[in-house]
Scaffold this active site. Structure first.
Site, mmCIF file in Angstrom:
data_model
loop_
_atom_site.group_PDB
_atom_site.id
_atom_site.type_symbol
_atom_site.label_atom_id
_atom_site.label_comp_id
_atom_site.label_asym_id
_atom_site.label_seq_id
_atom_site.Cartn_x
_atom_site.Cartn_y
_atom_site.Cartn_z
ATOM 1 N N GLY A 83 0.821 -1.216 0.000
ATOM 2 C CA GLY A 83 0.000 0.000 0.000
ATOM 3 C C GLY A 83 0.851 1.261 0.000
ATOM 4 C CG ASP B 102 -2.457 0.337 8.430
ATOM 5 O OD1 ASP B 102 -1.894 -0.228 7.478
ATOM 6 O OD2 ASP B 102 -2.733 -0.247 9.504
ATOM 7 C CG ASN C 124 -2.348 -8.051 7.094
ATOM 8 O OD1 ASN C 124 -3.070 -7.062 6.984
ATOM 9 N ND2 ASN C 124 -2.116 -8.619 8.249
ATOM 10 C CG LEU D 61 5.695 -4.182 -4.994
ATOM 11 C CD1 LEU D 61 6.628 -4.580 -3.870
ATOM 12 C CD2 LEU D 61 5.143 -2.809 -4.707
ATOM 13 C CG ASN E 290 3.975 -14.576 -6.227
ATOM 14 O OD1 ASN E 290 4.728 -13.912 -6.943
ATOM 15 N ND2 ASN E 290 3.343 -14.054 -5.195
ATOM 16 C CB ALA E 291 2.867 -21.031 -8.428
ATOM 17 C CB CYS F 123 4.665 -13.223 -1.777
ATOM 18 S SG CYS F 123 4.293 -11.526 -1.338
ATOM 19 C CG PHE G 251 12.677 -12.175 2.247
ATOM 20 C CD1 PHE G 251 12.236 -10.953 2.703
ATOM 21 C CD2 PHE G 251 12.388 -12.534 0.932
ATOM 22 C CE1 PHE G 251 11.520 -10.092 1.877
ATOM 23 C CE2 PHE G 251 11.670 -11.692 0.092
ATOM 24 C CZ PHE G 251 11.236 -10.458 0.570
HETATM 25 N N1 LIG Z 1 5.053 -7.642 0.304
HETATM 26 C C1 LIG Z 1 5.111 -7.733 -1.005
HETATM 27 O O1 LIG Z 1 6.161 -7.627 -1.598
HETATM 28 C C2 LIG Z 1 3.855 -7.971 -1.805
HETATM 29 C C3 LIG Z 1 3.916 -7.830 -3.203
HETATM 30 C C4 LIG Z 1 2.756 -8.042 -3.947
HETATM 31 C C5 LIG Z 1 1.566 -8.363 -3.314
HETATM 32 N N2 LIG Z 1 1.520 -8.487 -1.962
HETATM 33 C C6 LIG Z 1 0.215 -8.742 -1.329
HETATM 34 O O2 LIG Z 1 -0.283 -7.484 -0.867
HETATM 35 C C7 LIG Z 1 -1.022 -7.644 0.348
HETATM 36 C C8 LIG Z 1 -0.439 -6.750 1.436
HETATM 37 O O3 LIG Z 1 0.879 -7.174 1.685
HETATM 38 P P1 LIG Z 1 1.880 -6.303 2.585
HETATM 39 O O4 LIG Z 1 3.192 -6.998 2.532
HETATM 40 O O5 LIG Z 1 1.770 -4.878 2.192
HETATM 41 O O6 LIG Z 1 1.192 -6.508 4.035
HETATM 42 P P2 LIG Z 1 1.477 -5.676 5.366
HETATM 43 O O7 LIG Z 1 1.166 -6.603 6.488
HETATM 44 O O8 LIG Z 1 2.816 -5.025 5.292
HETATM 45 O O9 LIG Z 1 0.389 -4.476 5.339
HETATM 46 C C9 LIG Z 1 -0.976 -4.671 5.497
HETATM 47 C C10 LIG Z 1 -1.519 -3.505 6.317
HETATM 48 O O10 LIG Z 1 -2.952 -3.584 6.311
HETATM 49 C C11 LIG Z 1 -3.405 -3.052 7.553
HETATM 50 N N3 LIG Z 1 -4.797 -3.454 7.774
HETATM 51 C C12 LIG Z 1 -5.306 -4.703 7.949
HETATM 52 N N4 LIG Z 1 -6.647 -4.639 8.097
HETATM 53 C C13 LIG Z 1 -6.986 -3.326 8.012
HETATM 54 C C14 LIG Z 1 -8.232 -2.624 8.079
HETATM 55 N N5 LIG Z 1 -9.405 -3.261 8.235
HETATM 56 N N6 LIG Z 1 -8.225 -1.266 7.972
HETATM 57 C C15 LIG Z 1 -7.048 -0.601 7.799
HETATM 58 N N7 LIG Z 1 -5.849 -1.215 7.717
HETATM 59 C C16 LIG Z 1 -5.827 -2.562 7.819
HETATM 60 C C17 LIG Z 1 -2.432 -3.628 8.563
HETATM 61 O O11 LIG Z 1 -2.449 -2.886 9.765
HETATM 62 C C18 LIG Z 1 -1.100 -3.520 7.791
HETATM 63 O O12 LIG Z 1 -0.400 -2.330 8.107
HETATM 64 C C19 LIG Z 1 -0.980 -9.132 0.656
HETATM 65 O O13 LIG Z 1 -2.137 -9.725 0.127
HETATM 66 C C20 LIG Z 1 0.239 -9.613 -0.098
HETATM 67 O O14 LIG Z 1 0.140 -10.969 -0.462
HETATM 68 C C21 LIG Z 1 2.638 -8.275 -1.193
HETATM 69 O O1 LIG Z 2 17.112 -16.547 -8.317
HETATM 70 C C1 LIG Z 2 16.594 -16.348 -7.221
HETATM 71 C C2 LIG Z 2 15.656 -15.305 -6.999
HETATM 72 C C3 LIG Z 2 15.103 -15.145 -5.734
HETATM 73 N N1 LIG Z 2 15.464 -15.987 -4.716
HETATM 74 C C4 LIG Z 2 14.849 -15.817 -3.387
HETATM 75 O O2 LIG Z 2 13.444 -15.821 -3.521
HETATM 76 C C5 LIG Z 2 12.835 -15.051 -2.508
HETATM 77 C C6 LIG Z 2 11.841 -14.063 -3.082
HETATM 78 O O3 LIG Z 2 12.523 -13.067 -3.824
HETATM 79 P P1 LIG Z 2 11.771 -11.996 -4.727
HETATM 80 O O4 LIG Z 2 10.785 -12.703 -5.576
HETATM 81 O O5 LIG Z 2 12.784 -11.195 -5.411
HETATM 82 O O6 LIG Z 2 11.077 -11.062 -3.624
HETATM 83 P P2 LIG Z 2 9.562 -10.860 -3.142
HETATM 84 O O7 LIG Z 2 9.493 -9.493 -2.568
HETATM 85 O O8 LIG Z 2 9.129 -12.011 -2.321
HETATM 86 O O9 LIG Z 2 8.704 -10.817 -4.506
HETATM 87 C C7 LIG Z 2 7.914 -11.905 -4.975
HETATM 88 O O10 LIG Z 2 6.658 -11.917 -4.329
HETATM 89 C C8 LIG Z 2 5.915 -10.683 -4.496
HETATM 90 C C9 LIG Z 2 4.678 -10.816 -3.632
HETATM 91 O O11 LIG Z 2 3.644 -11.481 -4.257
HETATM 92 C C10 LIG Z 2 5.621 -10.492 -5.971
HETATM 93 O O12 LIG Z 2 4.880 -9.291 -6.149
HETATM 94 C C11 LIG Z 2 6.920 -10.437 -6.751
HETATM 95 O O13 LIG Z 2 6.644 -10.314 -8.144
HETATM 96 C C12 LIG Z 2 7.708 -11.716 -6.491
HETATM 97 O O14 LIG Z 2 8.985 -11.644 -7.131
HETATM 98 C C13 LIG Z 2 13.987 -14.372 -1.754
HETATM 99 O O15 LIG Z 2 14.250 -15.099 -0.566
HETATM 100 C C14 LIG Z 2 15.145 -14.474 -2.726
HETATM 101 O O16 LIG Z 2 16.393 -14.492 -2.097
HETATM 102 C C15 LIG Z 2 16.375 -17.002 -4.931
HETATM 103 O O17 LIG Z 2 16.690 -17.767 -4.024
HETATM 104 N N2 LIG Z 2 16.924 -17.152 -6.181
#
Ligand SMILES: NC(=O)c1ccc[n+]([C@@H]2O[C@H](COP(=O)([O-])OP(=O)(O)OC[C@H]3O[C@@H](n4cnc5c(N)ncnc54)[C@H](O)[C@@H]3O)[C@@H](O)[C@H]2O)c1
Ligand SMILES: O=c1ccn([C@@H]2O[C@H](COP(=O)(O)OP(=O)(O)O[C@H]3O[C@H](CO)[C@@H](O)[C@H](O)[C@H]3O)[C@@H](O)[C@H]2O)c(=O)[nH]1
Length: 477
Positions: free
Chosen positions: A12, A32, A86, A160, A221-222, A273, A335
């Site tokens: 967000g 939030d 989340n 991202l 992701n898979a 993720c 990580f």
């Molecule tokens: N972390 C990543 O790199 C990434 C990338 C792509 C997609 N996602 C997806 O995006 C989503 C969020 O991930 P994140 O890593 O940002 O999670 P996060 O835990 O960092 O953030 C979620 C936020 O939502 C807030 N929240 C929960 N319920 C709420 C409510 N009812 N009102 C207001 N705020 C509320 C929490 O307090 C928290 O701050 C997940 O579904 C995740 O799978 C994450």
């Molecule tokens: O060749 C590689 C690439 C990555 N990793 C590991 O894989 C994990 C995930 O890495 P990365 O995918 O770069 O980071 P995330 O932030 O978890 O991002 C993934 O998960 C997000 C949440 O869904 C998606 O949005 C992104 O596209 C997807 O890359 C980490 O522990 C990396 O060290 C390896 O071991 N080898």
């Protein structure tokens, strides 16, 4: 136009900051319920470490980007509401250990319904199971008392990666928007696409139906995690045969059909993720009766667990089958590099595995807070999170954390590199070697160090997936 985003987390915060930066005429408010998190977003010490993020936030904050705990006000006023809460793995009840927990999502939907006085586009930004839009629509419709208020739901999953969030948001490979195949659905898609078109080329904005967009996120992701597990499985075979996994990765990655990315063998993938989303995919497959498909994807996680366990066993057997009371320096707890995030980091299982055999582990990480390490190592994990019986919680007094790499390695028998931080490549390893117990070992779980240079200094080096050092072979062949 006003945009509100529910959830000021890793997704967000950065995504809304980018929208605000690129669309100065749109007011963007991130809300939030976590007051500390909002206060941090309003300060110079943001709640997450992400290169380039502070600059983007500073450019837009106070102009058209705001962070607030007043969820009702801002959601009520918005034309577009992103939901970026989340969606962790369910920990109890039906589907525990696999299904996504949609409690926060449903809570957000109920708030939207109760405060809406005008029609809105609701955007699923969180990663959710296929068909979530259907469920959310029902919650919205049944809880909104104003008959004139309409909700159009879109799926706009975020791709991202942490550590590169700003680059990824600035120039995404694609933006995916799923919506209903109706007139109002098409209009909503066009409105959201119009926001991204401020900086994303039109041909990178892909529009699909709702279910394809939801399923594409889990599938992406898979597939990414599957590449890592595939190459990690080959790393074990390389060590057994004398092949070099980096050479294999380069050789196969130059085939344009395979491509070079995500072929780095490692101690295992972590992050919030991959595991969660694959478990979610597995659960969806099971619920529709596709057990073979579920088993296929579950194997990606089992291979990841195997890789972490294999690394621990390698350390123990290399050090003459006993690490009891030996100090082991762990370089890197996050990580991956360029983040302070430790969710599902392989370092948790590896540190616990080493400590279960009596090692005295000393952790150094450039970004992770000490409290986070204590919490991660001290908290009981769920059954599906620790297949290794070695992964037991560690009491705070047994965990040693160093504030610099020299201190971590002083009097240590070994260094384990668990995160690929760039700074690890720049250290004076001769000076580090001089302070260590001999023979001094380096276990490079990320293949980032100059192994020949380390061997010249006198280290015994284990590099993941590479031909074994003759010193180590004695103990394995
Ligand atoms: N972390 C990543 O790199 C990434 C990338 C792509 C997609 N996602 C997806 O995006 C989503 C969020 O991930 P994140 O890593 O940002 O999670 P996060 O835990 O960092 O953030 C979620 C936020 O939502 C807030 N929240 C929960 N319920 C709420 C409510 N009812 N009102 C207001 N705020 C509320 C929490 O307090 C928290 O701050 C997940 O579904 C995740 O799978 C994450
Ligand atoms: O060749 C590689 C690439 C990555 N990793 C590991 O894989 C994990 C995930 O890495 P990365 O995918 O770069 O980071 P995330 O932030 O978890 O991002 C993934 O998960 C997000 C949440 O869904 C998606 O949005 C992104 O596209 C997807 O890359 C980490 O522990 C990396 O060290 C390896 O071991 N080898």
């Amino acid at each position: 136009m006003k945009i509100a985003c529910i959830g000021a987390g890793y997704v967000g915060g950065p995504t809304m900051a980018m929208i605000a930066l690129k669309c100065p005429e749109i007011e963007v408010v991130v809300v939030d319920i976590n007051e500390a998190r909002i206060a941090a977003w309003n300060s110079d010490k943001l709640p997450i470490y992400e290169p380039g993020l502070l600059e983007v936030v500073k450019a837009a904050r106070g102009r058209n980007l705001f962070f607030s705990t007043d969820v009702n006000k801002h959601v009520g006023e918005a034309d577009i509401v992103f939901v970026s809460v989340n969606t962790p793995t369910k920990t109890r009840g039906v589907g525990a250990g696999k299904a996504a927990d949609l409690t926060y999502w449903e809570g957000a939907a109920r708030v939207i319904a109760s405060v809406s006085k005008s029609s809105k586009i609701i955007v699923e930004k969180s990663t959710v199971p296929v068909k979530t839009a259907d469920a959310i629509e029902k919650v919205l419709r049944r809880n909104c008392t104003d008959p004139n208020v309409q909700f159009e739901i879109l799926s706009n999953p975020e791709f991202l990666a942490e550590g590169t969030a700003i680059e990824d948001l600035m120039a995404p490979d694609r933006v995916l928007i799923g919506g209903k195949d109706t007139e109002s659905g098409h209009a909503a898609i066009a409105t959201l696409a119009g926001v991204y078109e401020h900086w994303v080329p039109k041909d990178r904005i892909l529009c699909t139906n709702l279910w394809s967009a939801e399923l594409s996120k889990l599938t992406a992701n898979a597939m990414l995690a599957q590449r890592i597990s595939s190459v990690n499985s080959i790393s074990a075979l390389c060590e057994a045969t004398g092949a070099d996994v980096q050479q294999v990765s380069r050789s196969i990655g130059t085939d344009t059909r395979i491509g070079p990315k995500f072929l780095n063998a490692s101690v295992g993938f972590g992050g919030s993720c991959f595991q969660k989303d694959i478990l979610n995919l597995v659960y969806i497959c099971e619920t529709v009766g596709l057990q073979e498909v579920a088993n296929y994807w579950h194997q990606v996680i089992l291979m990841n667990d195997y890789q972490k366990q294999r690394f621990v066993e390698r350390v123990i057997s290399a050090m003459f089958n006993t690490i009891k009371k030996k100090k082991i320096a762990v370089y890197g707890f996050a990580f991956k590099k360029d983040t302070g995030d430790t969710r599902e980091t392989p370092a948790i299982d590896i540190c616990r595995g080493l400590m279960a055999d009596g090692a005295s582990v000393c952790v150094y990480d450039p970004q992770v807070e000490d409290e986070q390490i204590y919490q991660d190592l001290g908290t009981e994990k769920f059954e599906w999170d620790h297949p290794s019986p070695r992964s037991r919680p560690i009491s705070k007094t047994a965990i040693d954390i160093a504030s610099n790499p020299m201190e971590a390695a002083r009097d240590a028998h070994a260094i384990c590199v668990l995160t690929e931080w760039d700074e690890f490549k720049t250290y004076d390893y001769q000076a580090i070697y001089d302070t260590m117990v001999k023979p001094a070992f380096v276990f490079d779980g990320r293949n980032i160090l100059d192994h020949q240079k380390l061997r010249d200094i006198g280290f015994i080096v284990y590099a993941l997936g590479k031909p074994l050092d003759p010193f180590l072979q004695k103990h394995y062949d």
